[in-house]
Design a protein around this motif. Structure first.
Motif, PDB file in Angstrom:
ATOM      1  N   SER A  47     -36.808  -8.345   1.055  1.00  0.00           N
ATOM      2  CA  SER A  47     -35.343  -8.461   1.050  1.00  0.00           C
ATOM      3  C   SER A  47     -34.792  -7.720  -0.158  1.00  0.00           C
ATOM      4  N   MET A  48     -33.682  -7.009   0.040  1.00  0.00           N
ATOM      5  CA  MET A  48     -33.098  -6.216  -1.041  1.00  0.00           C
ATOM      6  C   MET A  48     -31.592  -6.382  -1.103  1.00  0.00           C
ATOM      7  N   GLN A  49     -31.097  -6.564  -2.331  1.00  0.00           N
ATOM      8  CA  GLN A  49     -29.662  -6.551  -2.621  1.00  0.00           C
ATOM      9  C   GLN A  49     -29.429  -5.366  -3.549  1.00  0.00           C
ATOM     10  N   PHE A  50     -28.595  -4.428  -3.125  1.00  0.00           N
ATOM     11  CA  PHE A  50     -28.293  -3.251  -3.928  1.00  0.00           C
ATOM     12  C   PHE A  50     -27.023  -3.467  -4.723  1.00  0.00           C
ATOM     13  N   ARG A  51     -26.989  -2.887  -5.926  1.00  0.00           N
ATOM     14  CA  ARG A  51     -25.792  -2.848  -6.759  1.00  0.00           C
ATOM     15  C   ARG A  51     -25.587  -1.414  -7.200  1.00  0.00           C
ATOM     16  N   ILE A  52     -24.371  -0.956  -7.080  1.00  0.00           N
ATOM     17  CA  ILE A  52     -24.029   0.377  -7.573  1.00  0.00           C
ATOM     18  C   ILE A  52     -23.299   0.214  -8.892  1.00  0.00           C
ATOM     19  N   ILE A  53     -23.775   0.925  -9.893  1.00  0.00           N
ATOM     20  CA  ILE A  53     -23.103   0.998 -11.184  1.00  0.00           C
ATOM     21  C   ILE A  53     -22.309   2.294 -11.133  1.00  0.00           C
ATOM     22  N   THR A  54     -21.000   2.182 -11.161  1.00  0.00           N
ATOM     23  CA  THR A  54     -20.129   3.322 -10.865  1.00  0.00           C
ATOM     24  C   THR A  54     -19.996   4.319 -12.007  1.00  0.00           C
ATOM     25  N   GLU A  55     -20.383   3.943 -13.208  1.00  0.00           N
ATOM     26  CA  GLU A  55     -20.302   4.837 -14.364  1.00  0.00           C
ATOM     27  C   GLU A  55     -21.707   5.190 -14.841  1.00  0.00           C
ATOM     28  N   CYS A  56     -21.825   6.292 -15.556  1.00  0.00           N
ATOM     29  CA  CYS A  56     -23.113   6.646 -16.165  1.00  0.00           C
ATOM     30  C   CYS A  56     -23.300   5.799 -17.410  1.00  0.00           C
ATOM     31  N   VAL A  57     -24.307   4.968 -17.390  1.00  0.00           N
ATOM     32  CA  VAL A  57     -24.657   4.135 -18.533  1.00  0.00           C
ATOM     33  C   VAL A  57     -26.167   4.231 -18.716  1.00  0.00           C
ATOM     34  N   THR A  58     -26.617   3.876 -19.890  1.00  0.00           N
ATOM     35  CA  THR A  58     -28.049   3.868 -20.147  1.00  0.00           C
ATOM     36  C   THR A  58     -28.674   2.684 -19.420  1.00  0.00           C
ATOM     37  N   PRO A  59     -29.691   2.932 -18.597  1.00  0.00           N
ATOM     38  CA  PRO A  59     -30.347   1.826 -17.902  1.00  0.00           C
ATOM     39  C   PRO A  59     -30.958   0.838 -18.906  1.00  0.00           C
ATOM     40  N   ASN A  60     -31.013  -0.433 -18.521  1.00  0.00           N
ATOM     41  CA  ASN A  60     -31.651  -1.422 -19.381  1.00  0.00           C
ATOM     42  C   ASN A  60     -32.631  -2.245 -18.545  1.00  0.00           C
ATOM     43  N   TYR A  61     -33.616  -2.811 -19.202  1.00  0.00           N
ATOM     44  CA  TYR A  61     -34.681  -3.526 -18.492  1.00  0.00           C
ATOM     45  C   TYR A  61     -34.210  -4.813 -17.827  1.00  0.00           C
ATOM     46  N   GLU A  62     -33.123  -5.374 -18.287  1.00  0.00           N
ATOM     47  CA  GLU A  62     -32.610  -6.603 -17.683  1.00  0.00           C
ATOM     48  C   GLU A  62     -31.765  -6.316 -16.447  1.00  0.00           C
ATOM     49  N   ASN A  63     -31.380  -5.060 -16.249  1.00  0.00           N
ATOM     50  CA  ASN A  63     -30.499  -4.658 -15.151  1.00  0.00           C
ATOM     51  C   ASN A  63     -29.202  -5.462 -15.142  1.00  0.00           C
ATOM     52  N   ARG A  64     -28.662  -5.658 -16.326  1.00  0.00           N
ATOM     53  CA  ARG A  64     -27.365  -6.331 -16.480  1.00  0.00           C
ATOM     54  C   ARG A  64     -26.336  -5.295 -16.920  1.00  0.00           C
ATOM     55  N   TYR A  65     -25.229  -5.255 -16.169  1.00  0.00           N
ATOM     56  CA  TYR A  65     -24.185  -4.274 -16.437  1.00  0.00           C
ATOM     57  C   TYR A  65     -22.831  -4.952 -16.310  1.00  0.00           C
ATOM     58  N   PRO A  66     -21.804  -4.412 -16.958  1.00  0.00           N
ATOM     59  CA  PRO A  66     -20.474  -5.028 -16.890  1.00  0.00           C
ATOM     60  C   PRO A  66     -19.967  -5.149 -15.446  1.00  0.00           C
ATOM     61  N   ASP A  67     -19.289  -6.260 -15.168  1.00  0.00           N
ATOM     62  CA  ASP A  67     -18.763  -6.518 -13.822  1.00  0.00           C
ATOM     63  C   ASP A  67     -17.775  -5.445 -13.365  1.00  0.00           C
ATOM     64  N   ASP A  68     -16.992  -4.895 -14.306  1.00  0.00           N
ATOM     65  CA  ASP A  68     -15.960  -3.941 -13.907  1.00  0.00           C
ATOM     66  C   ASP A  68     -16.520  -2.590 -13.447  1.00  0.00           C
ATOM     67  N   ILE A  69     -17.810  -2.329 -13.653  1.00  0.00           N
ATOM     68  CA  ILE A  69     -18.416  -1.088 -13.153  1.00  0.00           C
ATOM     69  C   ILE A  69     -19.544  -1.382 -12.153  1.00  0.00           C
ATOM     70  N   THR A  70     -19.635  -2.632 -11.699  1.00  0.00           N
ATOM     71  CA  THR A  70     -20.690  -3.039 -10.759  1.00  0.00           C
ATOM     72  C   THR A  70     -20.083  -3.332  -9.393  1.00  0.00           C
ATOM     73  N   GLU A  71     -20.608  -2.680  -8.381  1.00  0.00           N
ATOM     74  CA  GLU A  71     -20.181  -2.902  -6.991  1.00  0.00           C
ATOM     75  C   GLU A  71     -21.402  -3.358  -6.191  1.00  0.00           C
ATOM     76  N   TYR A  72     -21.316  -4.533  -5.572  1.00  0.00           N
ATOM     77  CA  TYR A  72     -22.406  -5.021  -4.729  1.00  0.00           C
ATOM     78  C   TYR A  72     -22.340  -4.341  -3.365  1.00  0.00           C
ATOM     79  N   VAL A  73     -23.486  -3.947  -2.875  1.00  0.00           N
ATOM     80  CA  VAL A  73     -23.598  -3.308  -1.571  1.00  0.00           C
ATOM     81  C   VAL A  73     -23.907  -4.392  -0.548  1.00  0.00           C
ATOM     82  N   GLU A  74     -23.149  -4.393   0.527  1.00  0.00           N
ATOM     83  CA  GLU A  74     -23.350  -5.385   1.594  1.00  0.00           C
ATOM     84  C   GLU A  74     -23.967  -4.709   2.803  1.00  0.00           C
ATOM     85  N   PRO A  75     -24.728  -5.371   3.594  1.00  0.00           N
ATOM     86  CA  PRO A  75     -25.259  -6.710   3.392  1.00  0.00           C
ATOM     87  C   PRO A  75     -26.577  -6.655   2.618  1.00  0.00           C
TER      88      PRO A  75
END
Length: 158
Positions: free
Chosen positions: A101-129
């Protein structure tokens, strides 16, 4: 006359060989997974280029997180093909068939990836379904992600 013919044949063979080499560089073959691997091909068909693609996934009873970004920090192209490969050892030696099972998230801005995969809500878009399927080692699977920031993003399992 014979020399001229041999020269022409050699030139044709050289041109064909170079054409094949250029074609193979421009159009690399599709990745074929080994018997202990799963290949996931993710095609973007979005209106915008993307900063990062993050995926949270569950394989059997184990949960993981991963992502795709460009090493140089540039945007992922809105029409790019991406391949993720997992092997049986990475997925905790699961049996040959299991639920993935996979839930995708798109980070709309270029940011440095981090190991926790935590990014600000205002640049995070959840992909459905959320996508789920019975996966098998040695197989390839395809998901197409479509949409845009305004109307949202959608994933389709093929």
């Amino acid at each position: 006359m014979k020399r001229k013919m041999i020269g022409m044949i050699a030139a044709i063979v050289t041109v064909l060989g170079l054409s094949l080499a250029v074609y193979n560089q421009a159009m690399p073959g599709e990745y074929v997974p080994a018997a202990d691997e799963i290949a996931l091909h993710i095609q973007f068909d979005t209106e915008d280029d993307l900063g990062l693609l993050v995926y949270d996934y569950r394989a059997g009873r184990y949960e993981y997180s991963g992502g795709i970004s460009n090493a140089d920090g540039s945007f992922l192209r809105h029409d790019s093909d991406n391949t993720v490969v997992w092997n049986q050892a990475e997925l905790k030696d699961l049996s040959d068939a299991f639920t993935l099972s996979m839930q995708f998230r798109i980070i709309t801005e270029c940011v440095t990836p981090n190991y926790e995969n935590r990014y600000p809500d205002d640049i995070t878009e959840y992909v459905e379904p959320i996508i789920s399927w019975e996966a098998r080692f040695g197989e390839s699977y395809w998901i197409v992600i479509t949409g845009d920031k305004t109307n949202g993003y959608h994933a389709v399992f093929n």
